[in-house]
Motif scaffolding. Structure first.
Motif, PDB file in Angstrom:
ATOM      1  N   PHE A   1      34.979   2.926 -10.069  1.00 57.66           N
ATOM      2  CA  PHE A   1      35.388   3.794  -8.967  1.00 57.66           C
ATOM      3  C   PHE A   1      36.402   4.825  -9.440  1.00 57.66           C
ATOM      4  N   SER A   2      36.319   6.026  -8.913  1.00 55.11           N
ATOM      5  CA  SER A   2      37.318   7.054  -9.194  1.00 55.11           C
ATOM      6  C   SER A   2      38.562   6.781  -8.357  1.00 55.11           C
ATOM      7  N   PRO A   3      39.766   6.845  -8.956  1.00 61.08           N
ATOM      8  CA  PRO A   3      40.992   6.614  -8.180  1.00 61.08           C
ATOM      9  C   PRO A   3      41.339   7.783  -7.258  1.00 61.08           C
ATOM     10  N   MET A   4      40.616   8.901  -7.390  1.00 62.64           N
ATOM     11  CA  MET A   4      40.933  10.117  -6.636  1.00 62.64           C
ATOM     12  C   MET A   4      40.272  10.166  -5.266  1.00 62.64           C
ATOM     13  N   TYR A   5      39.281   9.304  -5.028  1.00 60.75           N
ATOM     14  CA  TYR A   5      38.530   9.352  -3.775  1.00 60.75           C
ATOM     15  C   TYR A   5      38.557   7.995  -3.090  1.00 60.75           C
ATOM     16  N   THR A   6      38.396   8.007  -1.779  1.00 54.96           N
ATOM     17  CA  THR A   6      38.383   6.745  -1.033  1.00 54.96           C
ATOM     18  C   THR A   6      37.107   5.968  -1.340  1.00 54.96           C
ATOM     19  N   ILE A   7      37.161   4.672  -1.079  1.00 53.48           N
ATOM     20  CA  ILE A   7      35.995   3.813  -1.300  1.00 53.48           C
ATOM     21  C   ILE A   7      34.816   4.284  -0.441  1.00 53.48           C
ATOM     22  N   GLY A   8      35.090   4.573   0.830  1.00 56.11           N
ATOM     23  CA  GLY A   8      34.024   5.025   1.725  1.00 56.11           C
ATOM     24  C   GLY A   8      33.393   6.313   1.250  1.00 56.11           C
ATOM     25  N   ASN A   9      34.197   7.233   0.760  1.00 57.70           N
ATOM     26  CA  ASN A   9      33.691   8.511   0.259  1.00 57.70           C
ATOM     27  C   ASN A   9      32.729   8.295  -0.905  1.00 57.70           C
ATOM     28  N   GLN A  10      33.063   7.357  -1.793  1.00 62.34           N
ATOM     29  CA  GLN A  10      32.244   7.139  -2.986  1.00 62.34           C
ATOM     30  C   GLN A  10      30.938   6.403  -2.670  1.00 62.34           C
ATOM     31  N   ILE A  11      30.987   5.450  -1.745  1.00 64.25           N
ATOM     32  CA  ILE A  11      29.750   4.788  -1.320  1.00 64.25           C
ATOM     33  C   ILE A  11      28.890   5.777  -0.538  1.00 64.25           C
ATOM     34  N   ASN A  12      29.553   6.590   0.250  1.00 63.72           N
ATOM     35  CA  ASN A  12      28.886   7.553   1.117  1.00 63.72           C
ATOM     36  C   ASN A  12      28.105   8.615   0.334  1.00 63.72           C
ATOM     37  N   GLU A  13      28.568   8.887  -0.882  1.00 61.92           N
ATOM     38  CA  GLU A  13      27.893   9.893  -1.710  1.00 61.92           C
ATOM     39  C   GLU A  13      26.436   9.513  -1.955  1.00 61.92           C
ATOM     40  N   CYS A  14      26.206   8.237  -2.229  1.00 61.47           N
ATOM     41  CA  CYS A  14      24.843   7.750  -2.449  1.00 61.47           C
ATOM     42  C   CYS A  14      24.031   7.806  -1.155  1.00 61.47           C
ATOM     43  N   THR A  15      24.660   7.454  -0.047  1.00 59.27           N
ATOM     44  CA  THR A  15      23.990   7.466   1.248  1.00 59.27           C
ATOM     45  C   THR A  15      23.535   8.875   1.632  1.00 59.27           C
ATOM     46  N   ARG A  16      24.432   9.846   1.464  1.00 59.76           N
ATOM     47  CA  ARG A  16      24.115  11.230   1.832  1.00 59.76           C
ATOM     48  C   ARG A  16      23.096  11.857   0.898  1.00 59.76           C
ATOM     49  N   LEU A  17      23.078  11.410  -0.358  1.00 59.45           N
ATOM     50  CA  LEU A  17      22.135  11.966  -1.327  1.00 59.45           C
ATOM     51  C   LEU A  17      20.715  11.456  -1.090  1.00 59.45           C
ATOM     52  N   HIS A  18      20.568  10.155  -0.769  1.00 59.05           N
ATOM     53  CA  HIS A  18      19.242   9.536  -0.727  1.00 59.05           C
ATOM     54  C   HIS A  18      18.730   9.190   0.671  1.00 59.05           C
ATOM     55  N   ILE A  19      19.623   9.105   1.675  1.00 61.00           N
ATOM     56  CA  ILE A  19      19.182   8.671   3.009  1.00 61.00           C
ATOM     57  C   ILE A  19      19.257   9.797   4.031  1.00 61.00           C
ATOM     58  N   THR A  20      20.454  10.323   4.271  1.00 57.88           N
ATOM     59  CA  THR A  20      20.619  11.381   5.269  1.00 57.88           C
ATOM     60  C   THR A  20      21.813  12.259   4.922  1.00 57.88           C
ATOM     61  N   PRO A  21      21.694  13.567   5.073  1.00 63.43           N
ATOM     62  CA  PRO A  21      22.839  14.455   4.814  1.00 63.43           C
ATOM     63  C   PRO A  21      23.838  14.488   5.976  1.00 63.43           C
ATOM     64  N   ASP A  22      23.466  13.893   7.114  1.00 66.17           N
ATOM     65  CA  ASP A  22      24.335  13.896   8.289  1.00 66.17           C
ATOM     66  C   ASP A  22      25.573  13.023   8.026  1.00 66.17           C
ATOM     67  N   LYS A  23      26.761  13.620   8.154  1.00 62.98           N
ATOM     68  CA  LYS A  23      28.004  12.943   7.802  1.00 62.98           C
ATOM     69  C   LYS A  23      28.248  11.705   8.658  1.00 62.98           C
ATOM     70  N   GLU A  24      28.101  11.833   9.950  1.00 59.92           N
ATOM     71  CA  GLU A  24      28.373  10.712  10.841  1.00 59.92           C
ATOM     72  C   GLU A  24      27.385   9.578  10.657  1.00 59.92           C
ATOM     73  N   GLN A  25      26.109   9.911  10.503  1.00 56.36           N
ATOM     74  CA  GLN A  25      25.086   8.892  10.314  1.00 56.36           C
ATOM     75  C   GLN A  25      25.265   8.163   8.985  1.00 56.36           C
TER      76      GLN A  25
END
Length: 333
Positions: free
Chosen positions: A112-136
């Protein structure tokens, strides 16, 4: 490649350029993983386990070059694709990483990068492969964090890696790997840095999520105890080659290769005498550079055959149903 095979590795070689010359760290590995099964890859440090797994995703260092083939059958496709033919930074392999094949690395703090939150880093994969919608994508990420046992996931989503314990970081890494529900999970010694209690929880979690998602697992470790708990089949590696491959029951009931016997003999048995000394394999794994002819385990093996083991390196061959061994003791050339 049969219909029930998810991934098939054939004659994989990995060369590493060094100042002393070319080091062949992986030397002709052949493996296959069935859909829904767990294959254990076992061996001492430096035997090529991690290099083999990283070659699947094309993430080895630039001084590494791989040859052979890694055929992978993605969901929704009729023909397998050779992962080694894809450019390491190309769009095709990037579409596979995280979505179809995910990896849990050895050290969660370094993953994990110490510069970003845990949610932000997991979310990167979600937004790339599942949905670009931030809330979803945030909702999907928090649901997965809850599923892997992270308490108060909504708050933890906005925290940084240094605010997590080792066990929570490992759970977060599993959440990142599984959020897109991959067909193959590569777990590279996922419990090495954890205490025994957390190890058991992580292993149980992986088995539970495997049943829910239906994925296959390539489980890399040097811990035979976790192999017995996790795996269906086991491949034992030594100095870049698979020297024994069989079911997990066969491995513990009837280990054939002297190296496998040494690994199992070095594990303390419940009920054994306190004064009983653990078996130790003499010597260390040699450097895969300018190797001599013959079996690479020759100098460390107490059962080697003079005039045979030192002349020709044995190839992996079937000695009984579902049990392959590379050893001159069983007729290997």
């Amino acid at each position: 490649m049969t219909d029930d095979t998810l991934i098939e590795i054939k004659d994989l070689h990995i060369d590493i350029k060094t100042d002393e010359g070319v080091l062949t760290a992986v030397r002709g590995v052949n493996l296959d993983i069935k859909k829904g099964e767990t294959l254990g890859l076992v061996g001492e440090s430096g035997c090529g386990k991690s290099l083999t797994s990283k070659a699947i995703l094309g993430i080895n260092n630039k001084n590494c070059s791989a040859r052979g083939s890694i055929m992978f059958r993605m969901a929704g496709t009729s023909q397998p694709v050779d992962l080694l033919t894809l450019k390491p930074q190309g769009r095709d392999i990037r579409a596979i990483r995280g979505k179809h094949i995910s990896m849990i690395f050895q050290e969660p703090m370094a993953a994990f990068s110490p510069m970003y939150t845990i949610g932000n880093q997991i979310n990167e994969c979600t937004r790339l492969h599942i949905t670009p919608d931030k809330e979803q994508s945030k909702k999907i990420t928090i649901e997965m964090m809850k599923k892997v046992g992270i308490a108060n996931a909504e708050k933890r989503y906005n925290q940084y890696p240094h605010e997590f314990s080792g066990g929570m970081l490992q759970r977060s890494l599993i959440a990142m790997a599984l959020v897109c529900k991959p067909e193959l999970l590569i777990a590279d010694e996922p419990t090495t840095a954890l205490d025994v209690t957390i190890q058991a929880q992580i292993l149980e979690l992986m088995k539970q999520l495997q049943k829910e998602i239906g994925m296959s697992i390539l489980y890399i470790t040097h811990d035979l105890g976790t192999v017995a708990a996790m795996c269906d089949r086991v491949a034992v590696m030594y100095l870049g080659k698979v020297v024994e491959q069989t079911s997990v029951q066969n491995l513990f009931k009837n280990p054939l290769h002297p190296y496998t016997q040494g690994l199992i003999g070095s594990v303390h048995k419940l009920g054994g005498a306190k004064s009983e000394r653990l078996f130790s394999i003499p010597g260390t794994v040699p450097l895969a550079l300018n190797l001599p002819k013959g079996c690479t385990f020759y100098d460390r093996c107490s059962r080697h055959l003079e005039g045979k083991c030192s002349v020709c390196e044995p190839e992996l061959m079937q000695v009984e149903p579902d049990h392959n061994v590379a050893c001159a003791l069983y007729g290997g050339n």
